[in-house]
Motif scaffolding. Structure first.
Motif, short mmCIF file in Angstrom:
data_model
loop_
_atom_site.label_atom_id
_atom_site.label_comp_id
_atom_site.label_asym_id
_atom_site.label_seq_id
_atom_site.Cartn_x
_atom_site.Cartn_y
_atom_site.Cartn_z
N ARG A 289 0.85 -1.20 0.00
CA ARG A 289 0.00 0.00 0.00
C ARG A 289 0.87 1.24 0.00
O ARG A 289 1.87 1.31 0.70
N THR B 177 -14.20 -4.96 -6.89
CA THR B 177 -13.01 -5.81 -7.03
C THR B 177 -13.25 -6.77 -8.18
O THR B 177 -14.28 -7.44 -8.22
N ALA C 80 -4.27 -9.59 -4.10
CA ALA C 80 -5.15 -10.10 -3.04
C ALA C 80 -4.38 -11.10 -2.20
O ALA C 80 -4.42 -11.09 -0.98
N VAL C 81 -3.61 -11.97 -2.88
CA VAL C 81 -2.84 -13.00 -2.18
C VAL C 81 -1.81 -12.37 -1.24
O VAL C 81 -1.59 -12.84 -0.13
N LEU D 63 -2.20 -9.68 0.31
CA LEU D 63 -2.96 -8.91 1.30
C LEU D 63 -2.81 -7.40 1.11
O LEU D 63 -2.76 -6.63 2.08
N ASN E 255 5.63 -16.45 -0.90
CA ASN E 255 4.87 -16.25 0.33
C ASN E 255 5.53 -17.08 1.43
O ASN E 255 5.46 -18.31 1.42
N GLU F 262 -10.44 -7.60 -2.08
CA GLU F 262 -11.71 -6.98 -1.68
C GLU F 262 -11.64 -6.38 -0.27
O GLU F 262 -12.17 -5.31 0.01
N LYS F 263 -10.96 -7.09 0.64
CA LYS F 263 -10.85 -6.59 2.02
C LYS F 263 -10.14 -5.25 2.05
O LYS F 263 -10.60 -4.29 2.68
N GLU F 264 -9.02 -5.16 1.34
CA GLU F 264 -8.22 -3.94 1.37
C GLU F 264 -8.96 -2.79 0.70
O GLU F 264 -8.77 -1.63 1.07
N VAL G 296 1.78 -15.74 6.34
CA VAL G 296 0.76 -14.72 6.13
C VAL G 296 1.40 -13.33 6.29
O VAL G 296 1.99 -13.03 7.33
N GLY H 90 -8.36 -9.32 -7.67
CA GLY H 90 -8.51 -10.54 -6.87
C GLY H 90 -7.43 -11.59 -7.09
O GLY H 90 -7.63 -12.75 -6.77
N THR H 91 -6.29 -11.20 -7.65
CA THR H 91 -5.28 -12.23 -7.89
C THR H 91 -4.02 -11.93 -7.04
O THR H 91 -4.09 -11.99 -5.83
N PHE I 60 -0.72 6.63 3.03
CA PHE I 60 -2.09 7.14 2.91
C PHE I 60 -2.11 8.58 2.39
O PHE I 60 -2.94 8.93 1.54
N GLY J 234 -12.16 -2.33 0.86
CA GLY J 234 -13.08 -1.86 1.89
C GLY J 234 -12.36 -1.03 2.95
O GLY J 234 -12.85 0.03 3.36
N VAL J 235 -11.19 -1.51 3.33
CA VAL J 235 -10.43 -0.81 4.39
C VAL J 235 -9.96 0.55 3.88
O VAL J 235 -10.11 1.56 4.56
#
Lengths: 549, 225
Positions: free
Chosen positions: B6, B66, B32-33, B35, B122, B39-41, B125, B28-29, B9, B43-44
């Motif tokens: 990211r 997304t 997303a993997v 993080l 990876n 979709e979560k990010e 997590v 979503g690929t 901000f 929203g955040v």
């Protein structure tokens, strides 16, 4: 969200073979009792036992019973024994585990509905701490027990009118289990005509049934205890033994010459536990035992459903407590496996369209409930519904049936919309196992609570998504509380930890967007802490109320 | 996978400050993997943006979408009915996805919300390590599966250099020497003779934008021209 699967009750075939790992007394007992309850047993004794079964750490008074049990299990056609085996791989879910054992140099694959780990404790002689070399007159506790178990050697001790000195609790802290064995030996020694026993002891561990009585009984029968703070000085010169120390009662330096010195031993976790924990994906607890210090695991649970830990696998335990574990384990196995079919509603479902199979859920699940084919799969039997996976999933592809993201969003909106005149709006996310109960109790007991307080129940603090926290603030909450179980008290082991991490992440984010840190707070509670709950929420109201003015 | 992180901000906020309706578009690929941009990010990030504008008299509107992959037109098409409602797009995809989104909707300004950092693996997590620089001529066959371009500070094709220091690189004790690792791996596999061969220099054609057409699809691409 995969609504199709919601509320579906899945009927699952459960394998009725139960694997027991460990061939000691407790493992045999487990195999025998599981079999009595109508299940087939795969018994996998450790590969380091010379014979099939281990007699490690079994009191001599129990040997006959153990021999009978060994024979019974060996003759039991419903118990398959994999001699000298090591578990090398474990996959699958409760009701359908696939286990690979290396047994006598061949890999054997077995299906099992549940796994019982019954490893022995390791016995470690502590003579080196006292600077002693094992000799005919310098023996470990186990060796003394063996001497006393045989009539011939026992007689030798008696006819020699031996004075036996026990060194206890200076080399390690000790435990009631060991103290009982020591006192039993002391009792036997003082029971022999002409023999006497000196017990040099630090802390006397009597926190078990009958131990205080046994201690007194030995004393009454002539055993002499020297309660010392530091170890006596022990000299071993050829056959002569000298123990010198300062007696704190008569305040004199004393020197005694026992005929036999018995040094203590420590009981530690089986070294195999480390590999077992890794292979079975269960938590390793303190000191290498297979159970975390978490009240929800008692008596025989691991963090994974269908994998049970009994006896010395989970702690230093007396034989009677280990057998109680076996009874408890059998109840749990029956409850889980039943007659081989289980109908169970899904607690969490995966939206297979959204799932990008990043493995985050698999890696985060504290219950080992997640596997995958081309997408993540959550086992209904293994899942405990904590929601850690759902809150970590980067695609929001996992939904808890009872706490969907849509429902949670509505609930947050609703809670943040409630207004009370001139008071701050506080949204408290509460774990249903602790803080939610504490909150209800605080209401019931009429504690003073903020007028603008709204509780949102979550199944575990691990379900509190960072998105929920930010959303509550977006929707108009003035303050957000995340209330979890105390450390070590989370049903899902790490739900509270995940919540804490997310709060820390949220603090960073709030700082960036210019929102004061004190509008968000993380705290831990137990369900009976109504006043603690009230204090936390009132403190927050005061704090952010001042800002509002 | 492609790993991204990211952006700060403030940088994101500043880039879109002149726009009143912004669609945050996740992918979503890969992102997303790792993080960063699923979709979560999405929203955040939009919640953060909403919070930062709370005090404003006329806060901007933030939408969320997304798609499966921003590097495919077909998936980008899925948002065609809603993009018209926005005056800027904030993409959380990798650099390729961001550009393809901008190419698909050229009339709307597109801004990046993430920095594409590397091609990596990876470890756990939220923990990723770089393994590939997409140099365009893979030397892994000779080097025992360890990439000297990525793992060697000098990207040497024939190493090690004089700075190798008991397994570490001279730039930093915590940085393993790639050629030491290569030596150890090859030695274990009994292929140490590989290290004596001269590895030809890289073909640095990839300094200009490249196109790849899989041999089996050349005719298909040709016929569609």
């Amino acid at each position: 969200m995969n609504t199709k699967q919601q509320n579906d009750v899945e009927t699952i075939d459960m394998a009725t073979d139960i694997a027991v790992i460990g061939g000691g007394y407790v493992g045999l007992k487990a195999a025998s009792q599981i079999s009595e309850n109508g299940y087939n047993v795969i018994l996998a004794p450790h590969n380091d036992t010379d014979v099939n079964f281990s007699r490690l750490n079994v009191p001599s008074t129990e040997i006959d019973r153990l021999k009978a049990l060994e024979k019974e299990v060996a003759d039991n056609t419903n118990v398959e024994i994999l001699p000298a085996s090591t578990l090398v791989e474990a996959t699958g879910v409760p009701g359908n585990f696939t286990l690979k054992f290396l047994s006598a140099d061949t890999v054997v694959e077995k299906k099992a509905g549940a796994v019982v780990v019954a490893s022995d404790t390791a016995v470690n002689p502590l003579n080196h701490i006292y600077g002693l070399n094992p000799a005919a007159n310098v023996v470990s506790l186990s060796e003394l027990e063996n001497l006393l178990a045989s009539e011939e050697t026992k007689k030798e001790i008696q006819t020699g009118e031996k004075t036996v000195a026990f060194l206890v609790g200076f080399a390690h802290e000790g435990s009631p289990v060991l103290m009982k064995r020591i006192l039993n030996s002391v009792s036997e020694i003082v029971g022999l005509d002409g023999c006497s026993a000196y017990v040099y002891v630090n802390n006397i561990k009597v926190a078990d049934d009958g131990l205080e009585r046994l201690y007194k009984q030995c004393r009454d029968n002539g055993a002499i205890y020297f309660k010392l703070e530091k170890a006596p000085t022990v000299k071993q010169e050829n056959e002569s033994l000298t123990v010198s120390f300062h007696d704190p009662v008569i305040r004199k330096d004393i020197e005694l010459n026992p005929d036999i010195i018995v040094y203590e031993e420590s009981l530690t976790a089986d070294e195999a536990n480390l590999c077992l924990a890794e292979t079975l994906r269960i938590d390793l607890g303190p000191m290498g035992f297979l159970q975390k210090e978490n009240v929800h695991r008692l008596p025989v649970s691991s963090n994974r459903e269908g994998i049970f830990v009994v006896g010395s696998a989970r702690d230093v335990q007396s034989l009677s407590k280990s057998f109680a574990d076996v009874d408890n384990m059998v109840l749990r196995v029956k409850q889980l496996i039943g007659d081989g079919t289980k109908s169970i509603p899904a607690k969490a479902v995966v939206d297979r369209e959204k799932c990008t199979i990043c493995l985050t859920c698999y890696r985060c699940c504290p219950h080992g409930a997640i596997s995958w084919d081309d997408k993540a799969i959550i086992s209904s039997v293994a899942c405990q519904g904590c929601g850690i996976c759902a809150s970590e999933c980067p695609m929001d592809a996992i939904q808890l049936v009872d706490f969907t993201d849509d429902e949670m969003a509505d609930r947050i909106k609703e809670a943040a919309a409630v207004t009370a005149a001139n008071t701050p709006k506080i949204v408290a996310f509460c774990c249903q196992n602790s803080a939610y109960e504490a909150g209800l109790a605080a209401k019931a007991f009429n504690y003073e609570l903020p007028a603008g307080l709204q509780l949102i129940k979550v199944p575990c603090a691990g379900k509190i998504d960072i998105h929920y926290i930010l959303d509550a603030l977006v929707e108009g909450a003035d303050g957000v509380l995340v209330l979890a179980c105390h450390h070590g008290n989370c049903k899902s082991e790490s739900g509270n930890t995940y919540a804490q991490w997310r709060i820390n992440d949220a603090y960073r984010k709030l700082a960036q967007v210019g929102i004061e840190k004190d509008r968000l707070e993380f705290a831990t509670l137990a369900s009976n802490m109504a006043s603690g709950f009230a204090r936390i929420v009132i403190d927050m109201e005061k704090r952010i109320g001042q800002k509002k003015d | 996978m492609i790993v991204a992180e990211r952006k700060p901000f403030d940088e994101i906020k500043e880039s879109i400050q002149d726009y009143k309706k912004v669609l945050v578009v996740g992918c979503g690929t890969c992102v997303a993997v790792c993080l960063t941009g699923g979709e979560k990010e999405v929203g955040v990030l939009s919640a953060e943006l909403k919070l930062s504008q709370k005090a404003e008299s006329a806060p901007a509107v933030f939408g969320e979408a997304t798609v499966q992959r921003q590097c495919d037109f077909e998936f980008l098409d899925e948002i065609k009915d809603i993009v018209g409602e926005y005056d800027a797009l904030l993409s959380m995809a990798c650099g390729a996805g961001i550009q393809f989104l901008a190419e698909r909707y050229p009339e709307i300004p597109v801004f990046p919300a993430v920095d594409t950092t590397f091609i990596g693996v990876n470890k756990d997590v939220g923990w990723y390590e770089e393994r590939c620089r997409a140099c365009g001529s893979c030397a892994l066959a000779m080097t025992g599966g360890i990439c000297p371009v990525t793992m060697c500070a000098k990207s040497l094709f024939n190493g090690p250099c004089g700075g190798t220091n008991q397994g570490s690189c001279e730039i930093n004790k915590d940085q393993p020497c790639a050629w030491y690792m290569i030596h150890e791996r090859l030695s274990k596999q009994g292929r140490l003779d590989n290290i004596m061969k001269i590895c030809p220099p890289n073909d640095w054609r990839n300094q200009t934008p490249q196109t790849l057409i899989q041999p089996g699809y050349e005719e298909r691409i040709e016929s569609s021209k």
